[in-house]
Design a protein around this motif. Structure first.
Motif, PDB file in Angstrom:
ATOM      1  N   ASN A 124       0.814  -1.211   0.000  1.00  0.00           N
ATOM      2  CA  ASN A 124       0.000   0.000   0.000  1.00  0.00           C
ATOM      3  C   ASN A 124       0.853   1.269   0.000  1.00  0.00           C
ATOM      4  OD1 ASN A 124      -2.268  -1.657   0.155  1.00  0.00           O
ATOM      5  ND2 ASN A 124      -2.182  -1.709   2.384  1.00  0.00           N
ATOM      6  N   TYR A 125       2.129   1.136   0.416  1.00  0.00           N
ATOM      7  CA  TYR A 125       3.078   2.256   0.381  1.00  0.00           C
ATOM      8  C   TYR A 125       3.877   2.286  -0.919  1.00  0.00           C
ATOM      9  CZ  TYR A 125       2.669   3.069   5.489  1.00  0.00           C
ATOM     10  OH  TYR A 125       2.237   3.364   6.751  1.00  0.00           O
ATOM     11  N   ARG A 126       3.687   1.297  -1.776  1.00  0.00           N
ATOM     12  CA  ARG A 126       4.596   1.076  -2.902  1.00  0.00           C
ATOM     13  C   ARG A 126       4.783   2.309  -3.787  1.00  0.00           C
ATOM     14  NH1 ARG A 126       6.527  -3.709  -5.265  1.00  0.00           N
ATOM     15  NH2 ARG A 126       7.221  -3.454  -7.406  1.00  0.00           N
ATOM     16  N   TYR A 127       3.683   2.972  -4.124  1.00  0.00           N
ATOM     17  CA  TYR A 127       3.799   4.132  -5.027  1.00  0.00           C
ATOM     18  C   TYR A 127       4.659   5.216  -4.389  1.00  0.00           C
ATOM     19  CZ  TYR A 127       2.430   7.980  -8.093  1.00  0.00           C
ATOM     20  OH  TYR A 127       2.444   9.035  -8.971  1.00  0.00           O
ATOM     21  N   PHE A 128       4.422   5.501  -3.128  1.00  0.00           N
ATOM     22  CA  PHE A 128       5.186   6.539  -2.437  1.00  0.00           C
ATOM     23  C   PHE A 128       6.647   6.124  -2.260  1.00  0.00           C
ATOM     24  CE2 PHE A 128       6.694   8.630   1.473  1.00  0.00           C
ATOM     25  CZ  PHE A 128       6.537   9.952   1.096  1.00  0.00           C
ATOM     26  N   ILE A 129       6.871   4.880  -1.833  1.00  0.00           N
ATOM     27  CA  ILE A 129       8.237   4.389  -1.630  1.00  0.00           C
ATOM     28  C   ILE A 129       9.046   4.474  -2.918  1.00  0.00           C
ATOM     29  CG2 ILE A 129       9.574   2.268  -1.276  1.00  0.00           C
ATOM     30  CD1 ILE A 129       7.587   1.501   0.901  1.00  0.00           C
ATOM     31  N   ASN A 130       8.452   4.060  -4.022  1.00  0.00           N
ATOM     32  CA  ASN A 130       9.160   4.086  -5.301  1.00  0.00           C
ATOM     33  C   ASN A 130       9.474   5.502  -5.753  1.00  0.00           C
ATOM     34  OD1 ASN A 130       9.103   1.309  -5.480  1.00  0.00           O
ATOM     35  ND2 ASN A 130       7.211   1.252  -6.664  1.00  0.00           N
ATOM     36  N   ASN A 131       8.584   6.424  -5.432  1.00  0.00           N
ATOM     37  CA  ASN A 131       8.768   7.793  -5.890  1.00  0.00           C
ATOM     38  C   ASN A 131       9.834   8.554  -5.115  1.00  0.00           C
ATOM     39  OD1 ASN A 131       6.919   8.898  -8.120  1.00  0.00           O
ATOM     40  ND2 ASN A 131       5.575   7.545  -6.997  1.00  0.00           N
ATOM     41  N   ILE A 132      10.141   8.146  -3.886  1.00  0.00           N
ATOM     42  CA  ILE A 132      11.190   8.836  -3.129  1.00  0.00           C
ATOM     43  C   ILE A 132      12.416   7.947  -2.927  1.00  0.00           C
ATOM     44  CG2 ILE A 132       9.520  10.308  -1.940  1.00  0.00           C
ATOM     45  CD1 ILE A 132       9.995   8.562   0.557  1.00  0.00           C
ATOM     46  N   LYS A 133      12.363   6.727  -3.468  1.00  0.00           N
ATOM     47  CA  LYS A 133      13.456   5.756  -3.362  1.00  0.00           C
ATOM     48  C   LYS A 133      13.804   5.477  -1.901  1.00  0.00           C
ATOM     49  CE  LYS A 133      17.210   4.432  -6.430  1.00  0.00           C
ATOM     50  NZ  LYS A 133      18.175   4.913  -7.452  1.00  0.00           N
ATOM     51  N   PHE A 134      12.783   5.254  -1.102  1.00  0.00           N
ATOM     52  CA  PHE A 134      12.994   4.929   0.299  1.00  0.00           C
ATOM     53  C   PHE A 134      13.594   3.529   0.412  1.00  0.00           C
ATOM     54  CE2 PHE A 134      11.489   3.002   4.297  1.00  0.00           C
ATOM     55  CZ  PHE A 134      12.059   3.890   5.205  1.00  0.00           C
ATOM     56  N   PRO A 135      14.673   3.358   1.171  1.00  0.00           N
ATOM     57  CA  PRO A 135      15.331   2.045   1.288  1.00  0.00           C
ATOM     58  C   PRO A 135      14.570   1.132   2.256  1.00  0.00           C
ATOM     59  CG  PRO A 135      16.480   3.653   2.639  1.00  0.00           C
ATOM     60  CD  PRO A 135      15.400   4.406   1.899  1.00  0.00           C
ATOM     61  N   TYR A 136      13.448   0.600   1.798  1.00  0.00           N
ATOM     62  CA  TYR A 136      12.566  -0.126   2.697  1.00  0.00           C
ATOM     63  C   TYR A 136      13.185  -1.425   3.232  1.00  0.00           C
ATOM     64  CZ  TYR A 136      11.447  -3.086  -1.337  1.00  0.00           C
ATOM     65  OH  TYR A 136      11.525  -3.942  -2.407  1.00  0.00           O
ATOM     66  N   LYS A 137      14.160  -1.981   2.526  1.00  0.00           N
ATOM     67  CA  LYS A 137      14.794  -3.213   3.014  1.00  0.00           C
ATOM     68  C   LYS A 137      15.718  -2.927   4.200  1.00  0.00           C
ATOM     69  CE  LYS A 137      14.609  -5.767  -1.344  1.00  0.00           C
ATOM     70  NZ  LYS A 137      15.393  -6.464  -2.409  1.00  0.00           N
ATOM     71  N   LYS A 138      16.297  -1.746   4.215  1.00  0.00           N
ATOM     72  CA  LYS A 138      17.186  -1.362   5.306  1.00  0.00           C
ATOM     73  C   LYS A 138      16.442  -0.547   6.361  1.00  0.00           C
ATOM     74  CE  LYS A 138      20.262   1.879   4.628  1.00  0.00           C
ATOM     75  NZ  LYS A 138      21.469   2.622   4.179  1.00  0.00           N
ATOM     76  N   GLY A 139      15.470   0.257   5.918  1.00  0.00           N
ATOM     77  CA  GLY A 139      14.712   1.087   6.832  1.00  0.00           C
ATOM     78  C   GLY A 139      13.513   0.347   7.409  1.00  0.00           C
ATOM     79  N   ILE A 140      12.660   1.081   8.060  1.00  0.00           N
ATOM     80  CA  ILE A 140      11.467   0.511   8.695  1.00  0.00           C
ATOM     81  C   ILE A 140      10.233   1.183   8.112  1.00  0.00           C
ATOM     82  CG2 ILE A 140      10.205   0.232  10.861  1.00  0.00           C
ATOM     83  CD1 ILE A 140      12.897   0.312  12.312  1.00  0.00           C
ATOM     84  N   VAL A 141       9.291   0.363   7.655  1.00  0.00           N
ATOM     85  CA  VAL A 141       8.003   0.867   7.180  1.00  0.00           C
ATOM     86  C   VAL A 141       6.947   0.396   8.173  1.00  0.00           C
ATOM     87  CG1 VAL A 141       6.323   0.896   5.306  1.00  0.00           C
ATOM     88  CG2 VAL A 141       8.759   0.754   4.780  1.00  0.00           C
ATOM     89  N   SER A 142       6.330   1.329   8.847  1.00  0.00           N
ATOM     90  CA  SER A 142       5.364   0.991   9.896  1.00  0.00           C
ATOM     91  C   SER A 142       4.016   0.610   9.299  1.00  0.00           C
ATOM     92  CB  SER A 142       5.177   2.179  10.831  1.00  0.00           C
ATOM     93  OG  SER A 142       4.118   1.958  11.740  1.00  0.00           O
ATOM     94  N   GLU A 143       3.357  -0.333   9.921  1.00  0.00           N
ATOM     95  CA  GLU A 143       1.995  -0.662   9.528  1.00  0.00           C
ATOM     96  C   GLU A 143       1.105   0.539   9.830  1.00  0.00           C
ATOM     97  OE1 GLU A 143      -1.343  -4.181  10.236  1.00  0.00           O
ATOM     98  OE2 GLU A 143       0.604  -4.238  11.256  1.00  0.00           O
TER      99      GLU A 143
END
Length: 364
Positions: A124-143
């Protein structure tokens, strides 16, 4: 040595307008994607006498440049010319500025950066994550956290069926939409914010409502102080305010003065150089990969104008029938899954009964 923390409370405007022109796209099945015709909606960004044209150094499309360039002119004489540019790969810039330093930690937070309702909340965060290149594998994405507001006890969405298409049958849609607005205003006795995607639609509806309802009608105008307009709207509890642009995300009116929000059209992004470039990267999947996520985020922002505290109550109405039961739009379920208010009906008698039940004499 302690790390510094950079906390960014993302405004609604930031999530929508400061999105990069590139990045991986969400993997939605496009199906028989309906063509979104937003020619009429281009008035939101550019006035009727304003034109925009993408260009390169020699007047040709800047395909090899690292930036997107476009020229905006105002007036028939074209004396006022504005040349604008935007990096194509903003995601690389945000990644370098926000996520690559070891000296600080970045925290991003907002209420409206998800689209969809996948069982895997990361999707559900995918569009936003891709647009800012957030390092979700290293960072934390909260539910996503549950809202403290009792949406389904205090609110319901009313949606229409079989309305004319808002772009292909614009004149018929405007006429039918005004009639729907009139009966909704009579139900709530004003107390309504009507949100538009185009200034031309807003002005036309404003004129057609004149003399049709006994409530003060106010319309957003260029140069007007938003604070003064909202103060006037709040002071006259039965008034009706028509707005576009920043009114989708930048206002907060608590209490009875705003008991109804009407969404005139689904807020698909208007044609403009950055959106056009992002769509070109997605090819024939641009509807589901770019336009729909952008629209869903803005729709959530608009609907969010209704419930501003734990005691607010009211209704949301969507005039655009592309969310209706008979609609074949491939994004319809994505919309419903994304909205915080799950209580919905296409029956006017049901929405009438609900509104009369939640709005008691003590509230008025």
């Amino acid at each position: 040595m302690k790390k510094k923390v950079l906390a960014l409370f993302l405004s609604a405007a930031l999530c929508v307008t400061v999105l990069p022109a590139t990045g991986m796209a969400a993997e939605f099945g496009s199906g028989d994607a309906e063509i979104i015709e937003n020619a009429a909606d281009s008035q939101e960004m550019f006035s009727a006498e304003e034109t925009t044209e993408p260009m390169g150094e020699t007047g040709q499309p800047a395909e090899d440049s690292e930036d997107i360039f476009w020229m905006t002119t105002k007036g028939k004489s074209r004396e006022n010319i504005c040349l604008s540019s935007c990096p194509k790969e903003v995601d690389k810039l945000t990644s370098r500025l926000l996520f690559q330093s070891e000296d600080f930690t970045t925290i991003l937070t907002s209420a409206t950066i998800t689209s969809g309702n996948s069982d895997n909340y990361l999707m559900n965060y995918r569009y936003f994550i891709n647009n800012i290149k957030f390092p979700y594998k290293k960072g934390i994405v909260s539910e996503p956290k549950q809202s403290p507001f009792a949406y389904d006890e205090h609110a319901m969405i009313y949606y229409t069926e079989n309305m004319p298409h808002p772009s292909r049958q614009r004149e018929q849609f405007i006429a039918a939409g005004v009639q729907e607005i009139i009966r909704l205003l009579r139900l709530t006795e004003g107390k309504t914010l009507i949100l538009f995607t185009a200034k031309t639609d807003m002005r036309e509806v404003f004129q057609l409502l004149q003399g049709k309802v006994p409530y003060q009608l106010m319309m957003q105008k260029e140069g007007d102080s938003q604070k003064e307009v909202l103060d006037k709207f709040k002071s006259n509890i039965n008034s009706v305010l028509l707005g576009t642009g920043s009114y989708w995300e930048g206002i907060s009116v608590e209490g009875m003065a705003l008991s109804s929000v009407i969404i005139f059209k689904l807020p698909f992004p208007v044609p403009e150089p950055i959106i056009d470039y992002k769509c070109s990267l997605s090819g024939d999947k641009h509807l589901m990969e770019v336009l729909v996520p952008e629209m869903v985020i803005k729709l959530k922002q608009g609907i969010g104008r209704l419930i501003r505290n734990q005691t607010d109550k009211g209704i949301v109405s969507i005039i655009d029938s592309r969310v209706g039961e008979e609609s074949r739009a491939p994004y319809k379920q994505i919309i419903w899954d994304s909205l915080p208010i799950k209580n919905k009906t296409n029956n006017f008698e049901v929405i009438t009964e609900f509104y009369q039940k939640i709005i008691t004499k003590e509230d008025i």
